[in-house]
Design a protein around this motif. Sequence first.
Motif, PDB file in Angstrom:
ATOM      1  N   UNK A   1     -16.463  16.575 -20.233  1.00 17.59           N
ATOM      2  CA  UNK A   1     -17.863  16.707 -20.605  1.00 17.59           C
ATOM      3  C   UNK A   1     -18.295  18.159 -20.663  1.00 17.59           C
ATOM      4  N   UNK A   2     -19.276  18.439 -21.497  1.00 19.99           N
ATOM      5  CA  UNK A   2     -19.871  19.773 -21.560  1.00 19.99           C
ATOM      6  C   UNK A   2     -21.209  19.805 -20.843  1.00 19.99           C
ATOM      7  N   UNK A   3     -21.625  18.663 -20.314  1.00 19.82           N
ATOM      8  CA  UNK A   3     -22.906  18.549 -19.630  1.00 19.82           C
ATOM      9  C   UNK A   3     -22.703  18.092 -18.196  1.00 19.82           C
ATOM     10  N   UNK A   4     -23.562  18.474 -17.275  1.00 20.64           N
ATOM     11  CA  UNK A   4     -23.483  17.941 -15.905  1.00 20.64           C
ATOM     12  C   UNK A   4     -23.907  16.478 -15.891  1.00 20.64           C
ATOM     13  N   UNK A   5     -23.007  15.585 -15.510  1.00 23.79           N
ATOM     14  CA  UNK A   5     -23.314  14.151 -15.556  1.00 23.79           C
ATOM     15  C   UNK A   5     -22.949  13.438 -14.248  1.00 23.79           C
ATOM     16  N   UNK A   6     -22.838  14.170 -13.149  1.00 22.72           N
ATOM     17  CA  UNK A   6     -22.474  13.542 -11.878  1.00 22.72           C
ATOM     18  C   UNK A   6     -23.376  12.366 -11.512  1.00 22.72           C
ATOM     19  N   UNK A   7     -24.723  12.507 -11.587  1.00 27.25           N
ATOM     20  CA  UNK A   7     -25.574  11.363 -11.217  1.00 27.25           C
ATOM     21  C   UNK A   7     -25.333  10.148 -12.107  1.00 27.25           C
ATOM     22  N   UNK A   8     -25.043  10.382 -13.390  1.00 31.79           N
ATOM     23  CA  UNK A   8     -24.799   9.274 -14.313  1.00 31.79           C
ATOM     24  C   UNK A   8     -23.483   8.575 -13.948  1.00 31.79           C
ATOM     25  N   UNK A   9     -22.475   9.366 -13.610  1.00 30.21           N
ATOM     26  CA  UNK A   9     -21.182   8.789 -13.210  1.00 30.21           C
ATOM     27  C   UNK A   9     -21.361   7.882 -12.003  1.00 30.21           C
ATOM     28  N   UNK A  10     -22.106   8.354 -11.022  1.00 29.01           N
ATOM     29  CA  UNK A  10     -22.305   7.561  -9.800  1.00 29.01           C
ATOM     30  C   UNK A  10     -23.152   6.324 -10.085  1.00 29.01           C
ATOM     31  N   UNK A  11     -24.159   6.482 -10.927  1.00 35.93           N
ATOM     32  CA  UNK A  11     -25.002   5.329 -11.274  1.00 35.93           C
ATOM     33  C   UNK A  11     -24.215   4.267 -12.023  1.00 35.93           C
ATOM     34  N   UNK A  12     -23.158   4.679 -12.725  1.00 34.41           N
ATOM     35  CA  UNK A  12     -22.325   3.736 -13.477  1.00 34.41           C
ATOM     36  C   UNK A  12     -21.352   2.982 -12.585  1.00 34.41           C
ATOM     37  N   UNK A  13     -21.282   3.352 -11.305  1.00 33.17           N
ATOM     38  CA  UNK A  13     -20.395   2.639 -10.388  1.00 33.17           C
ATOM     39  C   UNK A  13     -19.053   3.290 -10.164  1.00 33.17           C
ATOM     40  N   UNK A  14     -18.943   4.582 -10.497  1.00 31.55           N
ATOM     41  CA  UNK A  14     -17.726   5.338 -10.233  1.00 31.55           C
ATOM     42  C   UNK A  14     -17.961   6.324  -9.096  1.00 31.55           C
ATOM     43  N   UNK A  15     -16.898   6.665  -8.402  1.00 26.39           N
ATOM     44  CA  UNK A  15     -16.955   7.766  -7.448  1.00 26.39           C
ATOM     45  C   UNK A  15     -16.061   8.889  -7.940  1.00 26.39           C
ATOM     46  N   UNK A  16     -16.508  10.116  -7.761  1.00 33.86           N
ATOM     47  CA  UNK A  16     -15.771  11.294  -8.223  1.00 33.86           C
ATOM     48  C   UNK A  16     -14.752  11.680  -7.164  1.00 33.86           C
ATOM     49  N   UNK A  17     -13.490  11.788  -7.567  1.00 31.36           N
ATOM     50  CA  UNK A  17     -12.440  12.094  -6.593  1.00 31.36           C
ATOM     51  C   UNK A  17     -11.841  13.490  -6.792  1.00 31.36           C
ATOM     52  N   UNK A  18     -12.032  14.085  -7.957  1.00 30.17           N
ATOM     53  CA  UNK A  18     -11.528  15.448  -8.181  1.00 30.17           C
ATOM     54  C   UNK A  18     -12.125  15.976  -9.474  1.00 30.17           C
ATOM     55  N   UNK A  19     -11.992  17.289  -9.675  1.00 28.13           N
ATOM     56  CA  UNK A  19     -12.553  17.874 -10.891  1.00 28.13           C
ATOM     57  C   UNK A  19     -11.944  19.243 -11.137  1.00 28.13           C
ATOM     58  N   UNK A  20     -12.062  19.689 -12.383  1.00 30.37           N
ATOM     59  CA  UNK A  20     -11.631  21.023 -12.770  1.00 30.37           C
ATOM     60  C   UNK A  20     -12.429  21.446 -13.983  1.00 30.37           C
ATOM     61  N   UNK A  21     -12.368  22.725 -14.301  1.00 34.30           N
ATOM     62  CA  UNK A  21     -13.076  23.230 -15.470  1.00 34.30           C
ATOM     63  C   UNK A  21     -12.137  24.049 -16.338  1.00 34.30           C
ATOM     64  N   UNK A  22     -12.485  24.147 -17.603  1.00 33.62           N
ATOM     65  CA  UNK A  22     -11.749  25.016 -18.526  1.00 33.62           C
ATOM     66  C   UNK A  22     -12.786  25.780 -19.333  1.00 33.62           C
ATOM     67  N   UNK A  23     -12.592  27.083 -19.443  1.00 32.07           N
ATOM     68  CA  UNK A  23     -13.558  27.938 -20.115  1.00 32.07           C
ATOM     69  C   UNK A  23     -12.978  28.522 -21.391  1.00 32.07           C
ATOM     70  N   UNK A  24     -13.836  28.717 -22.357  1.00 30.98           N
ATOM     71  CA  UNK A  24     -13.476  29.417 -23.573  1.00 30.98           C
ATOM     72  C   UNK A  24     -14.681  30.252 -23.978  1.00 30.98           C
ATOM     73  N   UNK A  25     -14.646  31.537 -23.627  1.00 33.02           N
ATOM     74  CA  UNK A  25     -15.809  32.388 -23.824  1.00 33.02           C
ATOM     75  C   UNK A  25     -16.946  31.912 -22.940  1.00 33.02           C
ATOM     76  N   UNK A  26     -18.100  31.661 -23.543  1.00 32.49           N
ATOM     77  CA  UNK A  26     -19.247  31.156 -22.802  1.00 32.49           C
ATOM     78  C   UNK A  26     -19.294  29.628 -22.756  1.00 32.49           C
ATOM     79  N   UNK A  27     -18.279  28.987 -23.354  1.00 33.10           N
ATOM     80  CA  UNK A  27     -18.257  27.528 -23.456  1.00 33.10           C
ATOM     81  C   UNK A  27     -17.400  26.962 -22.325  1.00 33.10           C
ATOM     82  N   UNK A  28     -17.946  25.991 -21.606  1.00 30.42           N
ATOM     83  CA  UNK A  28     -17.236  25.399 -20.466  1.00 30.42           C
ATOM     84  C   UNK A  28     -17.160  23.890 -20.607  1.00 30.42           C
TER      85      UNK A  28
END
Length: 314
Positions: free
Chosen positions: A277-304
């Motif tokens: 995702x390019x947007x912060x969606x943690x609350x939506x993920x949790x509301x959908x019934x998932x739990x977050x177990x890990x994460x990472x990011x990848x950057x390209x210039x100012x785009x994340x």
Amino acid sequence: MISHGSYLYNYAFPEEEKSLCMLEMRSFFGKDEEAGILESSFEIDPSRSPFIRERMDVFFKAKEFQQLIAMVKEWKLGDSTFKVQYVKAAGLKKLAFEARRRIEREVGLAVKGIPELKKPDLILGILEVNGWWYFGQLHSSEQFWLHHQHKPHSYSTALSTRVARAVANIAVPDPAKAKAIDPCCGIGTVVVEALSMGIDIVGSDHNPLILEGTRENIAHFGYSTEIKLLDLMEVTGHYDVAIIDMPYNLCSVITAQEQLDMLQSTRTFADKAVIVTIEPIDPIIRSAGFEIIDRGIVKKGNFTREVIVCRKAP
């Protein structure tokens, strides 16, 4: 051959993809290592990862260099030819050329085998890391996946081949144990990488204009799988993991409610989800019934982009 029962992985990554590389390490091995050299009892083909340079099958491990030399002298290679190579890694102390060659010569003289510098049967590695000396057989990454960059059809917002390959590894670290789906497969970048690693994956997308190109991309590299014209909300069946790339929001803005609907639907057919995702969606993920177990990011210039690993909440 004698084996210590462990493997060393030599990782290399650009700074903007460091977080993604660490996430892939944790998916493969349950741990990461910023120094770039990771030891594990798990055997992974180094060509699977866009970040692994080589794997060493460890034969001997010792605290002192001369102790290691003594072990090597007792080892009989047999009729195979060999070459000794000092392993260089980004996070390790750099040795001068002559120092590396001196170590290679001393180890080479200890090996009971036939030296061959040009086309040896085996490349034997030597390095010091975290106060230990290691000796074993090196297997280099072939990086055959680089030719996947040259697809017949491309898509402006698709993941890069490197990132797509890492995402497929993060979603399915062991191809023998998972059935996967990419229900927003777009032009098929993730599907191609997954298929090339023997992952059981199917794809679907709601856009009829791109699917012919998706199927052609997959066939171009000699792979095949089922690609359906299907909205994510219509997916049925059961999958161990779903890979959902959501950057198409760049072209077609969808609401938070639509994102929630997508992830709630995903929960009905997948036990695990890897969301890009390019947007912060943690609350939506949790509301959908998932739990977050890990994460990472990848950057390209100012785009994340963020890669989020989720599983069904209890």
